[in-house]
Design a protein around this motif. Sequence first.
Motif, PDB file in Angstrom:
ATOM      1  N   ASP A   1       9.432  -2.528  -4.177  1.00 37.42           N
ATOM      2  CA  ASP A   1       8.550  -2.448  -5.346  1.00 37.42           C
ATOM      3  C   ASP A   1       7.390  -1.508  -5.016  1.00 37.42           C
ATOM      4  O   ASP A   1       6.423  -1.901  -4.375  1.00 37.42           O
ATOM      5  N   ASP A   2       7.505  -0.260  -5.467  1.00 35.45           N
ATOM      6  CA  ASP A   2       6.460   0.719  -5.167  1.00 35.45           C
ATOM      7  C   ASP A   2       5.407   0.791  -6.277  1.00 35.45           C
ATOM      8  O   ASP A   2       4.580   1.706  -6.297  1.00 35.45           O
TER       9      ASP A   2
ATOM     10  N   ILE B   1       0.516  -4.214  -2.385  1.00 36.73           N
ATOM     11  CA  ILE B   1       1.252  -3.676  -1.247  1.00 36.73           C
ATOM     12  C   ILE B   1       0.623  -2.362  -0.780  1.00 36.73           C
ATOM     13  O   ILE B   1       0.431  -2.133   0.415  1.00 36.73           O
ATOM     14  N   TRP B   2       0.296  -1.495  -1.722  1.00 38.34           N
ATOM     15  CA  TRP B   2      -0.368  -0.245  -1.356  1.00 38.34           C
ATOM     16  C   TRP B   2      -1.718  -0.527  -0.680  1.00 38.34           C
ATOM     17  O   TRP B   2      -2.083   0.129   0.300  1.00 38.34           O
TER      18      TRP B   2
ATOM     19  N   LYS C   1      -3.495   5.201  -4.440  1.00 35.08           N
ATOM     20  CA  LYS C   1      -2.311   4.729  -5.163  1.00 35.08           C
ATOM     21  C   LYS C   1      -2.550   3.335  -5.721  1.00 35.08           C
ATOM     22  O   LYS C   1      -2.187   3.042  -6.877  1.00 35.08           O
ATOM     23  N   ALA C   2      -3.168   2.470  -4.927  1.00 36.96           N
ATOM     24  CA  ALA C   2      -3.463   1.111  -5.388  1.00 36.96           C
ATOM     25  C   ALA C   2      -4.371   1.146  -6.609  1.00 36.96           C
ATOM     26  O   ALA C   2      -4.189   0.378  -7.560  1.00 36.96           O
ATOM     27  N   LEU C   3      -5.349   2.052  -6.601  1.00 37.92           N
ATOM     28  CA  LEU C   3      -6.300   2.129  -7.716  1.00 37.92           C
ATOM     29  C   LEU C   3      -5.687   2.784  -8.957  1.00 37.92           C
ATOM     30  O   LEU C   3      -6.135   2.529 -10.068  1.00 37.92           O
ATOM     31  N   GLU C   4      -4.674   3.606  -8.774  1.00 34.82           N
ATOM     32  CA  GLU C   4      -3.933   4.112  -9.939  1.00 34.82           C
ATOM     33  C   GLU C   4      -3.279   2.951 -10.679  1.00 34.82           C
ATOM     34  O   GLU C   4      -3.215   2.936 -11.910  1.00 34.82           O
TER      35      GLU C   4
ATOM     36  N   LYS D   1     -10.554  -2.920  -3.842  1.00 28.26           N
ATOM     37  CA  LYS D   1      -9.865  -1.655  -3.568  1.00 28.26           C
ATOM     38  C   LYS D   1     -10.839  -0.489  -3.643  1.00 28.26           C
ATOM     39  O   LYS D   1     -10.775   0.443  -2.830  1.00 28.26           O
ATOM     40  N   LEU D   2     -11.758  -0.527  -4.610  1.00 29.33           N
ATOM     41  CA  LEU D   2     -12.773   0.522  -4.701  1.00 29.33           C
ATOM     42  C   LEU D   2     -13.661   0.520  -3.459  1.00 29.33           C
ATOM     43  O   LEU D   2     -14.017   1.583  -2.924  1.00 29.33           O
TER      44      LEU D   2
END
Length: 337
Positions: A108-109, A114-115, A137-140, A148-149
């Motif tokens: 699951d990308d 996970i990112w 990628k996680a923030l996208e 995450k920020l």
Amino acid sequence: MGFNIFKNRKVDKLVIKGLQYVDDNPALALEYFNKALDLTPNYGVAWYNKGNLFYRLGKFNEALEHFDKSIKLDSNDMNHWYGKCLSLYALERFDEALKCYNQALSIDDKNALIWYGKGNVLSDLKRFDEALECYNKALELDPYDTGKLNNRGNMLKELNRLDEALECYNKALEIEPEDALILDNKGNVLSDLKRFDEALECYNKALELDFEFAYAWYNKGSALNNLNSFKDALKCFSKVLELDPDDSDAWAFKGSISNKIGHFKEALEYLEKSLEIDPEDEETWLEKGKVLQKLKKYNESLECYNKALELDPDFEEALEAVENLSKFVEFWSTNQS
């Protein structure tokens, strides 16, 4: 990490019963999970939930064993891999954790967690550019998550992209203005930018939110030191040591500031306390040598400089200190004779 969805109705009731006791009575929860596995030993969901329970209890090796078992039974369930990733990370087995996150992403990308987790592993491996890519990628996928920020800001700071880091922390604080950790991190970037007054505002705000936030007290002390507010800086480091008496850096900072203001006896006491806790810090040995030199204890001072060089043979400031002290002693001896 959440508990898994059920697939086997025969043992669902036992697992559900166990989940009801996860927080209040982990031992009873474990008993229900074991009963489920007695009935159906190859029920991956039960192995997963049992592993998750061990993880929550901080028993990471046991958790890992159970996630491995659940993966053998259902290798296409990303949650099982994620549990294994978290366990490996908690055990500081970072290379294995990275492989595990890559496996989870192959399933699951589009999963921001996970990112994010992969970014954390790469950060601990000091692979900051790659970590930043993962946080991006996680923030996208989850653009309003302050954690995450914050970590993206941390990576930008590590890469010395300070203005971008500041922008990242500001965005996080727009979402959650009362996050003491993010305020502290913003203060650190402002300090790196030499904007110490603004940094102090951040540290003070963080301490309003969490008066026992030792890192904020430490960083506030550092900013005050840079502003030559030495007495106030000393008070901050004293507060750090109230919260954590074994913080060798805080003792060393107190020693350095005391040296600056001419309180050599106190400086020596603080530096020796720091070295009791961490005898492998070359900068503290250097600072102790400087104090001893001011006290005209030249042989002891030289020993400290040499100790610093044992720990770091390329320590330029210590090399200069040895050279300068040797020249001074030679000059002094010549003039005495």
